[in-house]
Design a protein around this motif. Sequence first.
Motif, PDB file in Angstrom:
ATOM      1  N   ARG A 218      -9.570 -43.315  26.533  1.00 29.55           N
ATOM      2  CA  ARG A 218     -10.441 -42.449  25.734  1.00 29.55           C
ATOM      3  C   ARG A 218      -9.704 -41.197  25.296  1.00 29.55           C
ATOM      4  O   ARG A 218      -9.923 -40.690  24.195  1.00 29.55           O
ATOM      5  CB  ARG A 218     -11.705 -42.102  26.522  1.00 29.55           C
ATOM      6  N   GLY A 219      -8.818 -40.691  26.151  1.00 25.29           N
ATOM      7  CA  GLY A 219      -8.007 -39.535  25.768  1.00 25.29           C
ATOM      8  C   GLY A 219      -7.060 -39.829  24.625  1.00 25.29           C
ATOM      9  O   GLY A 219      -6.659 -38.920  23.888  1.00 25.29           O
ATOM     10  N   LEU A 220      -6.706 -41.106  24.450  1.00 27.63           N
ATOM     11  CA  LEU A 220      -5.851 -41.509  23.333  1.00 27.63           C
ATOM     12  C   LEU A 220      -6.652 -41.763  22.064  1.00 27.63           C
ATOM     13  O   LEU A 220      -6.090 -42.170  21.043  1.00 27.63           O
ATOM     14  CB  LEU A 220      -5.063 -42.774  23.709  1.00 27.63           C
ATOM     15  N   GLY A 221      -7.954 -41.548  22.118  1.00 31.54           N
ATOM     16  CA  GLY A 221      -8.783 -41.736  20.942  1.00 31.54           C
ATOM     17  C   GLY A 221      -9.231 -43.160  20.718  1.00 31.54           C
ATOM     18  O   GLY A 221      -9.680 -43.505  19.615  1.00 31.54           O
ATOM     19  N   GLU A 379       2.483 -32.442  36.911  1.00 29.44           N
ATOM     20  CA  GLU A 379       2.193 -32.101  35.517  1.00 29.44           C
ATOM     21  C   GLU A 379       2.966 -32.995  34.563  1.00 29.44           C
ATOM     22  O   GLU A 379       2.936 -32.805  33.350  1.00 29.44           O
ATOM     23  CB  GLU A 379       2.542 -30.631  35.254  1.00 29.44           C
ATOM     24  N   GLY A 380       3.685 -33.978  35.132  1.00 33.87           N
ATOM     25  CA  GLY A 380       4.446 -34.899  34.305  1.00 33.87           C
ATOM     26  C   GLY A 380       5.247 -35.854  35.169  1.00 33.87           C
ATOM     27  O   GLY A 380       5.044 -35.937  36.390  1.00 33.87           O
ATOM     28  N   LEU A 381       6.149 -36.571  34.519  1.00 29.61           N
ATOM     29  CA  LEU A 381       6.993 -37.557  35.194  1.00 29.61           C
ATOM     30  C   LEU A 381       8.458 -37.201  35.000  1.00 29.61           C
ATOM     31  O   LEU A 381       8.910 -36.987  33.863  1.00 29.61           O
ATOM     32  CB  LEU A 381       6.730 -38.957  34.620  1.00 29.61           C
ATOM     33  N   ALA A 382       9.194 -37.132  36.101  1.00 27.85           N
ATOM     34  CA  ALA A 382      10.651 -37.012  36.028  1.00 27.85           C
ATOM     35  C   ALA A 382      11.226 -38.420  35.935  1.00 27.85           C
ATOM     36  O   ALA A 382      10.798 -39.323  36.667  1.00 27.85           O
ATOM     37  CB  ALA A 382      11.195 -36.283  37.250  1.00 27.85           C
ATOM     38  N   VAL A 383      12.186 -38.613  35.042  1.00 30.00           N
ATOM     39  CA  VAL A 383      12.733 -39.945  34.784  1.00 30.00           C
ATOM     40  C   VAL A 383      14.193 -39.975  35.230  1.00 30.00           C
ATOM     41  O   VAL A 383      15.042 -39.308  34.637  1.00 30.00           O
ATOM     42  CB  VAL A 383      12.642 -40.315  33.297  1.00 30.00           C
ATOM     43  N   VAL A 384      14.455 -40.729  36.300  1.00 30.75           N
ATOM     44  CA  VAL A 384      15.822 -40.917  36.773  1.00 30.75           C
ATOM     45  C   VAL A 384      16.260 -42.309  36.345  1.00 30.75           C
ATOM     46  O   VAL A 384      15.675 -43.308  36.745  1.00 30.75           O
ATOM     47  CB  VAL A 384      15.924 -40.763  38.305  1.00 30.75           C
ATOM     48  N   GLU A 385      17.295 -42.354  35.520  1.00 25.73           N
ATOM     49  CA  GLU A 385      17.707 -43.623  34.942  1.00 25.73           C
ATOM     50  C   GLU A 385      18.298 -44.571  35.983  1.00 25.73           C
ATOM     51  O   GLU A 385      18.819 -44.146  37.021  1.00 25.73           O
ATOM     52  CB  GLU A 385      18.729 -43.385  33.824  1.00 25.73           C
ATOM     53  N   SER A 402       0.947 -33.610  29.216  1.00 29.19           N
ATOM     54  CA  SER A 402       0.302 -33.131  27.983  1.00 29.19           C
ATOM     55  C   SER A 402       0.682 -33.984  26.789  1.00 29.19           C
ATOM     56  O   SER A 402      -0.083 -34.090  25.829  1.00 29.19           O
ATOM     57  CB  SER A 402       0.694 -31.675  27.720  1.00 29.19           C
ATOM     58  N   GLN A 403       1.855 -34.618  26.824  1.00 30.07           N
ATOM     59  CA  GLN A 403       2.246 -35.558  25.779  1.00 30.07           C
ATOM     60  C   GLN A 403       1.736 -36.962  26.071  1.00 30.07           C
ATOM     61  O   GLN A 403       1.197 -37.647  25.196  1.00 30.07           O
ATOM     62  CB  GLN A 403       3.771 -35.615  25.638  1.00 30.07           C
TER      63      GLN A 403
END
Length: 407
Positions: A218-221, A379-385, A402-403
């Motif tokens: 729903r947040g994505l519309g 508040e987000g995701l850290a991405v370790v490759e 937020s993105q």
Amino acid sequence: MSACGCDGGGLRPLDEALEELLERVPAPPTVEWLSLDEAHGRVLGTAICAPADVPAWDNSAMDGYALRASDLPIEGGWLPIGGRLIAGDAARQPLAEGCVVRIFTGAALPPGADTVVPQEQCRSEGSGVVLPPLRRGQHVRRRGEEMRAGMPLLEAGQVLRAPEIGLLASLGLGRVPVYRRLRVALISSGNELREPGEPLAPGQIYNANRYCLSAILRGLGLQVQVYPSLPDDLGASRDALSLAAEQCDVLLSSGGVSVGEEDHLKQAISQLGELHLWRLAIQPGKPLAFGSVQGKPWLGLPGNPAAALVTALVVARPFLLCAQGCQAVQAKALQLPAAFRWDKANNRRQYLRARIEDGNVVLHPQQGSAMLLPACWAEGLAVVEQGRTLGVGESVAYLPFSQLLAP
């Protein structure tokens, strides 16, 4: 059923899987016309071009005095006031030679005027005003300065935020073509699931995914149609999936997609359409299923809540936004210094619940795939490759919620 290298124990890179998924996105929904009050957050269905020049006429950018620059000596001087114009007035009479006009912000310049002097730089004196030296053309908004008639402004596939809504209103467009909201069927699988508020018997759990995923969609519309949890029964699963495919554009489920697991969901989907089982090189969220039910795309997410959350944000989100007609579907990562060490390289890309403190990315100490509390702290995701180690202070990719939680 497609093996996709999974049966041999291979892990599929997420970028490769996403590329294939996006190649299978169906055409966007039909277009409908909405008022601007209804269009916020919707996806534009056709391109918009400027219907006219904006501004439509030369106008003043300041409160002050409009004049013909050549009427004022180079060193400045006194000129008589020959009129007064406010925003909304039509400047019908040309500017009298050797005169100024009192003018206010937004008012159209009278024919012949080419310059505006701000009122704070002037001094009233008798029936006129003393003006300083000026630069011809200063403080004038020229006709067509912002846009020219026919100029492309917005592209089909843009999400209409407040600035776009304001722009459309400034053009006089009261209604706008947008894609109909994508209808997403949300399905949970498992006899162990119960709804919040119901009593739990031993071995049962509350259906957190149904509510978390519904909030994301729903947040994505998107328009969400929630279906009852599928029982471990082939006939009931087949009937529910068939109904969802008739009523919705895309099917999204959680649970019952682990490799080697015996369940009726996968069997029902195989009988109704097409089933692919993938093992993604990400953590959390390795098991992922994709296919179709009676021609409608289906995405099967893991059952563990944190894994379902991550795969919804990094896999399902771009697919669903693309199916909604959006152009920009991939979130853009920030590159920030890590406040943590990552000493052991992993054979899967890590999506770690994190947040920013003092400009550095900090991890929650618990990263289990069944835990939602760390995601609430984050508040987000850290991405370790995949295959990478990190030292404190090294750059790490960071995806803000937020993105990820917005179209």
